[in-house]
Design a protein around this motif. Sequence first.
Motif, PDB file in Angstrom:
ATOM      1  N   LEU A  95      14.490 -11.078 -30.464  1.00 26.62           N
ATOM      2  CA  LEU A  95      12.821 -11.114 -30.568  1.00 26.62           C
ATOM      3  C   LEU A  95      12.261  -9.407 -30.161  1.00 26.62           C
ATOM      4  O   LEU A  95      11.404  -8.515 -31.005  1.00 26.62           O
ATOM      5  CB  LEU A  95      11.794 -11.343 -29.357  1.00 26.62           C
ATOM      6  CG  LEU A  95      10.522 -11.577 -28.964  1.00 26.62           C
ATOM      7  CD1 LEU A  95      10.278 -12.212 -30.196  1.00 26.62           C
ATOM      8  CD2 LEU A  95       9.998 -12.400 -27.822  1.00 26.62           C
ATOM      9  N   ALA A  96      12.972  -8.550 -28.702  1.00 31.42           N
ATOM     10  CA  ALA A  96      12.652  -7.145 -28.611  1.00 31.42           C
ATOM     11  C   ALA A  96      12.856  -6.326 -29.679  1.00 31.42           C
ATOM     12  O   ALA A  96      12.047  -5.060 -29.980  1.00 31.42           O
ATOM     13  CB  ALA A  96      13.468  -7.281 -27.945  1.00 31.42           C
ATOM     14  N   ALA A  97      13.947  -6.145 -30.926  1.00 30.91           N
ATOM     15  CA  ALA A  97      13.984  -5.959 -31.592  1.00 30.91           C
ATOM     16  C   ALA A  97      12.907  -5.687 -33.046  1.00 30.91           C
ATOM     17  O   ALA A  97      12.517  -5.330 -33.744  1.00 30.91           O
ATOM     18  CB  ALA A  97      15.187  -6.190 -32.730  1.00 30.91           C
ATOM     19  N   GLY A  98      12.506  -7.317 -33.552  1.00 26.30           N
ATOM     20  CA  GLY A  98      11.936  -7.311 -34.021  1.00 26.30           C
ATOM     21  C   GLY A  98      10.075  -6.934 -33.828  1.00 26.30           C
ATOM     22  O   GLY A  98       9.245  -5.809 -34.353  1.00 26.30           O
ATOM     23  N   ILE A  99      10.433  -6.235 -32.042  1.00 29.08           N
ATOM     24  CA  ILE A  99       8.807  -5.628 -31.719  1.00 29.08           C
ATOM     25  C   ILE A  99       8.546  -3.804 -31.477  1.00 29.08           C
ATOM     26  O   ILE A  99       7.939  -3.258 -32.128  1.00 29.08           O
ATOM     27  CB  ILE A  99       8.860  -5.944 -30.055  1.00 29.08           C
ATOM     28  CG1 ILE A  99       8.293  -7.672 -30.095  1.00 29.08           C
ATOM     29  CG2 ILE A  99       7.593  -5.068 -29.513  1.00 29.08           C
ATOM     30  CD1 ILE A  99       8.046  -8.341 -28.620  1.00 29.08           C
ATOM     31  N   GLY A 100      10.247  -3.907 -31.776  1.00 36.62           N
ATOM     32  CA  GLY A 100      10.106  -2.490 -31.887  1.00 36.62           C
ATOM     33  C   GLY A 100      10.445  -2.371 -33.425  1.00 36.62           C
ATOM     34  O   GLY A 100      10.155  -0.736 -34.115  1.00 36.62           O
ATOM     35  N   ALA A 101      11.028  -2.911 -34.174  1.00 37.30           N
ATOM     36  CA  ALA A 101      10.517  -2.704 -35.987  1.00 37.30           C
ATOM     37  C   ALA A 101       9.655  -2.204 -35.801  1.00 37.30           C
ATOM     38  O   ALA A 101       8.971  -1.499 -36.848  1.00 37.30           O
ATOM     39  CB  ALA A 101      11.417  -3.659 -36.782  1.00 37.30           C
ATOM     40  N   GLY A 102       8.309  -3.379 -35.507  1.00 35.67           N
ATOM     41  CA  GLY A 102       7.227  -3.394 -36.158  1.00 35.67           C
ATOM     42  C   GLY A 102       6.628  -2.263 -35.694  1.00 35.67           C
ATOM     43  O   GLY A 102       5.871  -1.799 -36.541  1.00 35.67           O
ATOM     44  N   ALA A 103       6.678  -1.836 -34.236  1.00 33.66           N
ATOM     45  CA  ALA A 103       5.787  -0.857 -33.686  1.00 33.66           C
ATOM     46  C   ALA A 103       6.368  -0.080 -35.110  1.00 33.66           C
ATOM     47  O   ALA A 103       5.521   1.049 -35.583  1.00 33.66           O
ATOM     48  CB  ALA A 103       6.780  -0.495 -32.786  1.00 33.66           C
ATOM     49  N   ILE A 104       7.668   0.715 -34.983  1.00 31.54           N
ATOM     50  CA  ILE A 104       8.250   1.851 -35.952  1.00 31.54           C
ATOM     51  C   ILE A 104       7.227   1.666 -37.134  1.00 31.54           C
ATOM     52  O   ILE A 104       7.642   3.294 -37.667  1.00 31.54           O
ATOM     53  CB  ILE A 104       9.998   1.629 -35.614  1.00 31.54           C
ATOM     54  CG1 ILE A 104       9.896   2.230 -34.231  1.00 31.54           C
ATOM     55  CG2 ILE A 104      10.059   3.483 -36.741  1.00 31.54           C
ATOM     56  CD1 ILE A 104      11.542   2.223 -34.233  1.00 31.54           C
ATOM     57  N   ASN A 105       7.494   0.635 -38.252  1.00 33.30           N
ATOM     58  CA  ASN A 105       7.047   0.837 -39.127  1.00 33.30           C
ATOM     59  C   ASN A 105       5.865   0.709 -39.613  1.00 33.30           C
ATOM     60  O   ASN A 105       5.410   1.108 -40.106  1.00 33.30           O
ATOM     61  CB  ASN A 105       7.595  -0.675 -39.820  1.00 33.30           C
ATOM     62  CG  ASN A 105       8.869  -0.643 -40.553  1.00 33.30           C
ATOM     63  OD1 ASN A 105       9.641  -0.271 -40.630  1.00 33.30           O
ATOM     64  ND2 ASN A 105       8.796  -2.166 -40.111  1.00 33.30           N
ATOM     65  N   ALA A 106       4.523   1.172 -38.160  1.00 32.83           N
ATOM     66  CA  ALA A 106       3.167   0.910 -38.459  1.00 32.83           C
ATOM     67  C   ALA A 106       3.325   2.952 -38.315  1.00 32.83           C
ATOM     68  O   ALA A 106       2.378   3.257 -39.171  1.00 32.83           O
ATOM     69  CB  ALA A 106       2.773   0.214 -37.303  1.00 32.83           C
ATOM     70  N   VAL A 107       4.453   3.207 -37.651  1.00 31.63           N
ATOM     71  CA  VAL A 107       4.279   4.733 -37.472  1.00 31.63           C
ATOM     72  C   VAL A 107       4.965   5.524 -37.996  1.00 31.63           C
ATOM     73  O   VAL A 107       4.438   6.513 -39.144  1.00 31.63           O
ATOM     74  CB  VAL A 107       4.441   5.115 -35.661  1.00 31.63           C
ATOM     75  CG1 VAL A 107       4.959   6.315 -35.883  1.00 31.63           C
ATOM     76  CG2 VAL A 107       4.217   4.852 -35.000  1.00 31.63           C
TER      77      VAL A 107
END
Length: 244
Positions: A2-14
């Motif tokens: 779940l934590a990896a998913g949150i980080g991935a979603g944030a980086i993808n948006a940036v």
Amino acid sequence: MLAAGIGAGAINAVVGSGSLITFPTLLAMGYPPVVANVSNNVGLVPGGVTGVLGYRRELDGQGRRLLRFGTASVLGSLIGGLLLLLLPETAFRIIVPVLIGLACVLVVAQPALNRRLADRRKNPHHGGPLLWLGILGAGMYGGYFGAAQGVVLIGLLGVFLDDGLQRINAAKNVLSLLVNTTAAVLFVFIAPVDWTAVAVVAAGTTIGGYVGARVARRLPPPVLRAFIVTVGVVAIVMLVREGV
């Protein structure tokens, strides 16, 4: 996960390299490479949606442009997804790091290139056929693997289009979403998907995509550009070390 998913979603948006977080995490948790890649791709789609919603103001007036580019992204993603299932993973080991490296150079050089090409651009609003073909290629890469496809897209769009970096990033989010969604639909029908992994990654990317978009929209262009290049360099190092 779940934590990896949150980080991935944030980086993808940036910028768009979230797979460099979620894919290794799934591998570390024991998922086979193809299952991890496929499940990761499907799980990234909800985060792409929230990333696009977070950038909706910057998308104003880009409808016609995105319809044109979107056809290239969807077609490229279908080809790349099929290549993932048909070709050995070694096929892209050389070209992928080179492609990301070239994209980083384009991102750094974008302001200077824009000034030099301003008077020569024939299609400043949609980039012409060369940009369409470039986006097709980026879509193929995204459907095949996807890590750092955002860096490649920003490099292409930034050089060929006469527009601000934040609006280009917004367009990148839409095109990346189209690529991931197309590949996800393909994988659901013909590839092994672990739905538990998809659900957890999707929950994380949904949160991270929205948060990342809100942060990215407030970054000055030089800071955003530096972040994009940093992520691109990290992607090259990781892909070379892991052999893609």
